[in-house]
Design a protein around this motif. Structure first.
Motif, mmCIF file in Angstrom:
data_model
loop_
_atom_site.group_PDB
_atom_site.id
_atom_site.type_symbol
_atom_site.label_atom_id
_atom_site.label_comp_id
_atom_site.label_asym_id
_atom_site.label_seq_id
_atom_site.Cartn_x
_atom_site.Cartn_y
_atom_site.Cartn_z
ATOM 1 N N ILE A 25 18.096 -15.416 0.975
ATOM 2 C CA ILE A 25 18.052 -16.858 1.232
ATOM 3 C C ILE A 25 16.655 -17.339 0.867
ATOM 4 C CG2 ILE A 25 18.213 -18.688 2.970
ATOM 5 C CD1 ILE A 25 20.909 -17.255 2.299
ATOM 6 N N ASP A 26 16.573 -18.158 -0.178
ATOM 7 C CA ASP A 26 15.262 -18.678 -0.588
ATOM 8 C C ASP A 26 15.095 -20.166 -0.325
ATOM 9 O OD1 ASP A 26 17.031 -19.424 -2.598
ATOM 10 O OD2 ASP A 26 15.732 -18.822 -4.241
ATOM 11 N N ARG A 27 16.168 -20.822 0.135
ATOM 12 C CA ARG A 27 16.099 -22.238 0.491
ATOM 13 C C ARG A 27 16.857 -22.428 1.809
ATOM 14 N NH1 ARG A 27 17.578 -24.080 -5.618
ATOM 15 N NH2 ARG A 27 16.005 -22.751 -6.554
ATOM 16 N N PRO A 28 16.151 -22.342 2.914
ATOM 17 C CA PRO A 28 16.806 -22.471 4.220
ATOM 18 C C PRO A 28 17.395 -23.860 4.434
ATOM 19 C CG PRO A 28 14.551 -21.640 4.439
ATOM 20 C CD PRO A 28 14.727 -22.066 3.020
ATOM 21 N N LYS A 29 18.359 -23.920 5.318
ATOM 22 C CA LYS A 29 18.977 -25.192 5.708
ATOM 23 C C LYS A 29 17.877 -26.192 6.068
ATOM 24 C CE LYS A 29 21.933 -27.227 9.247
ATOM 25 N NZ LYS A 29 22.823 -26.960 10.379
ATOM 26 N N GLY A 30 17.989 -27.407 5.539
ATOM 27 C CA GLY A 30 17.025 -28.457 5.833
ATOM 28 C C GLY A 30 15.851 -28.523 4.866
ATOM 29 N N SER A 31 15.703 -27.504 4.009
ATOM 30 C CA SER A 31 14.619 -27.549 3.023
ATOM 31 C C SER A 31 15.019 -28.452 1.867
ATOM 32 C CB SER A 31 14.265 -26.142 2.532
ATOM 33 O OG SER A 31 15.351 -25.556 1.839
ATOM 34 N N THR A 32 14.032 -28.877 1.097
ATOM 35 C CA THR A 32 14.300 -29.764 -0.029
ATOM 36 C C THR A 32 14.260 -28.996 -1.336
ATOM 37 O OG1 THR A 32 11.972 -30.380 -0.188
ATOM 38 C CG2 THR A 32 13.386 -31.804 1.124
ATOM 39 N N HIS A 33 14.966 -29.526 -2.305
ATOM 40 C CA HIS A 33 14.991 -28.952 -3.650
ATOM 41 C C HIS A 33 13.577 -28.952 -4.215
ATOM 42 C CE1 HIS A 33 15.877 -28.600 -7.946
ATOM 43 N NE2 HIS A 33 17.033 -28.072 -7.573
ATOM 44 N N PHE A 34 13.229 -27.902 -4.965
ATOM 45 C CA PHE A 34 11.868 -27.780 -5.473
ATOM 46 C C PHE A 34 11.501 -28.862 -6.484
ATOM 47 C CE2 PHE A 34 14.484 -25.392 -8.359
ATOM 48 C CZ PHE A 34 13.902 -25.523 -9.612
ATOM 49 N N LYS A 35 12.473 -29.463 -7.164
ATOM 50 C CA LYS A 35 12.196 -30.531 -8.132
ATOM 51 C C LYS A 35 12.512 -31.918 -7.595
ATOM 52 C CE LYS A 35 12.968 -28.226 -12.568
ATOM 53 N NZ LYS A 35 13.807 -28.235 -13.780
ATOM 54 N N TYR A 36 13.542 -32.007 -6.753
ATOM 55 C CA TYR A 36 14.042 -33.301 -6.296
ATOM 56 C C TYR A 36 13.983 -33.367 -4.773
ATOM 57 C CZ TYR A 36 15.803 -32.858 -11.039
ATOM 58 O OH TYR A 36 15.902 -32.643 -12.387
ATOM 59 N N SER A 37 12.948 -34.011 -4.244
ATOM 60 C CA SER A 37 12.720 -34.022 -2.799
ATOM 61 C C SER A 37 13.791 -34.771 -2.012
ATOM 62 C CB SER A 37 11.342 -34.611 -2.487
ATOM 63 O OG SER A 37 11.258 -35.935 -2.955
ATOM 64 N N ASN A 38 14.602 -35.579 -2.678
ATOM 65 C CA ASN A 38 15.681 -36.282 -1.988
ATOM 66 C C ASN A 38 16.906 -35.390 -1.752
ATOM 67 O OD1 ASN A 38 16.049 -36.375 -4.858
ATOM 68 N ND2 ASN A 38 17.685 -37.855 -4.557
ATOM 69 N N LEU A 39 16.932 -34.205 -2.361
ATOM 70 C CA LEU A 39 18.055 -33.283 -2.175
ATOM 71 C C LEU A 39 17.707 -32.289 -1.064
ATOM 72 C CD1 LEU A 39 18.986 -32.508 -5.903
ATOM 73 C CD2 LEU A 39 19.956 -34.245 -4.386
ATOM 74 N N VAL A 40 18.394 -32.402 0.059
ATOM 75 C CA VAL A 40 18.145 -31.558 1.224
ATOM 76 C C VAL A 40 19.315 -30.589 1.394
ATOM 77 C CG1 VAL A 40 17.734 -31.533 3.711
ATOM 78 C CG2 VAL A 40 16.821 -33.407 2.311
ATOM 79 N N TYR A 41 19.023 -29.302 1.462
ATOM 80 C CA TYR A 41 20.074 -28.289 1.572
ATOM 81 C C TYR A 41 20.767 -28.371 2.932
ATOM 82 C CZ TYR A 41 18.560 -26.352 -2.812
ATOM 83 O OH TYR A 41 18.272 -26.195 -4.133
ATOM 84 N N PRO A 42 22.110 -28.527 2.935
ATOM 85 C CA PRO A 42 22.850 -28.688 4.192
ATOM 86 C C PRO A 42 23.072 -27.374 4.939
ATOM 87 C CG PRO A 42 24.369 -28.772 2.345
ATOM 88 C CD PRO A 42 22.979 -28.690 1.765
ATOM 89 N N VAL A 43 22.987 -26.254 4.251
ATOM 90 C CA VAL A 43 23.101 -24.911 4.832
ATOM 91 C C VAL A 43 22.121 -24.019 4.070
ATOM 92 C CG1 VAL A 43 25.552 -25.176 5.471
ATOM 93 C CG2 VAL A 43 24.968 -24.155 3.280
#
Length: 129
Positions: A25-43
Motif C-alpha cells: 500500500i503506497d497511497r493510504p486512504k485519505g491521501s491525495t494523488h501525487f499529481k492531482y491534489s483534488n483526487l483523494v483516495y477513498p480506500v
C-alpha cells in the motif's frame, strides 16, 4: 454470446495472483494523488509486488476495510491522457467503498472506468485446470 460471461476460473486466477504476491500500500486512504491534489483516495491503494500489469508496472489494487483475501471485483479504466487502459483489483471492499472507488475513477473528464463484479457462473466453453 453475452456481452460479459463470468468465469469462475478467471476469478480463481486473480485470487492466486493476490495470494502469491506481496500487497504494498503506497497511497493510504485519505491521501491525495501525487499529481492531482483534488483526487483523494477513498480506500487504501497500492500494488502487487512481483506482478506485471499491461503497462509493465505491477498490478494495481484497492484494499477496502474488509478482511477478505479474494478479489471481489475489477475496475477497468480508460485514460486518454496516459493513452492506456488498466485493470485494478478490488479486495475486501464494502459496497459503499466500491461506490466511492467508482466515483474516484470517474471524476475527471480524462479517465472513465467500469466495474466487473465477481461471479460464480461457468460458461459452457470454460474448462477447468
Amino acid at each position: 454470446m453475452k456481452a460479459l460471461e463470468n468465469n469462475v476460473y478467471f476469478w480463481q486466477k486473480l485470487d492466486t495472483l493476490l495470494l502469491s504476491c506481496t500487497c504494498t500500500i503506497d497511497r493510504p486512504k485519505g491521501s491525495t494523488h501525487f499529481k492531482y491534489s483534488n483526487l483523494v483516495y477513498p480506500v487504501d491503494y497500492g500494488f502487487l509486488a512481483d506482478s506485471v500489469g499491461s503497462d509493465q508496472s505491477p498490478i494495481d489494487l484497492f484494499k477496502g476495510s474488509g478482511k477478505a483475501n479474494r478479489v471481489e471485483a475489477i475496475a477497468i479504466s480508460a485514460d486518454i491522457l496516459k493513452k492506456d487502459c488498466e485493470v485494478k483489483l478490488l479486495v475486501g471492499c464494502t459496497e459503499q467503498e466500491t461506490e466511492k472507488i467508482l466515483q474516484f475513477l470517474n471524476q475527471t473528464q480524462f479517465q472513465k472506468a467500469i466495474l466487473v463484479r465477481r461471479g460464480k457462473e461457468m460458461p459452457s466453453w470454460a474448462t477447468s485446470d
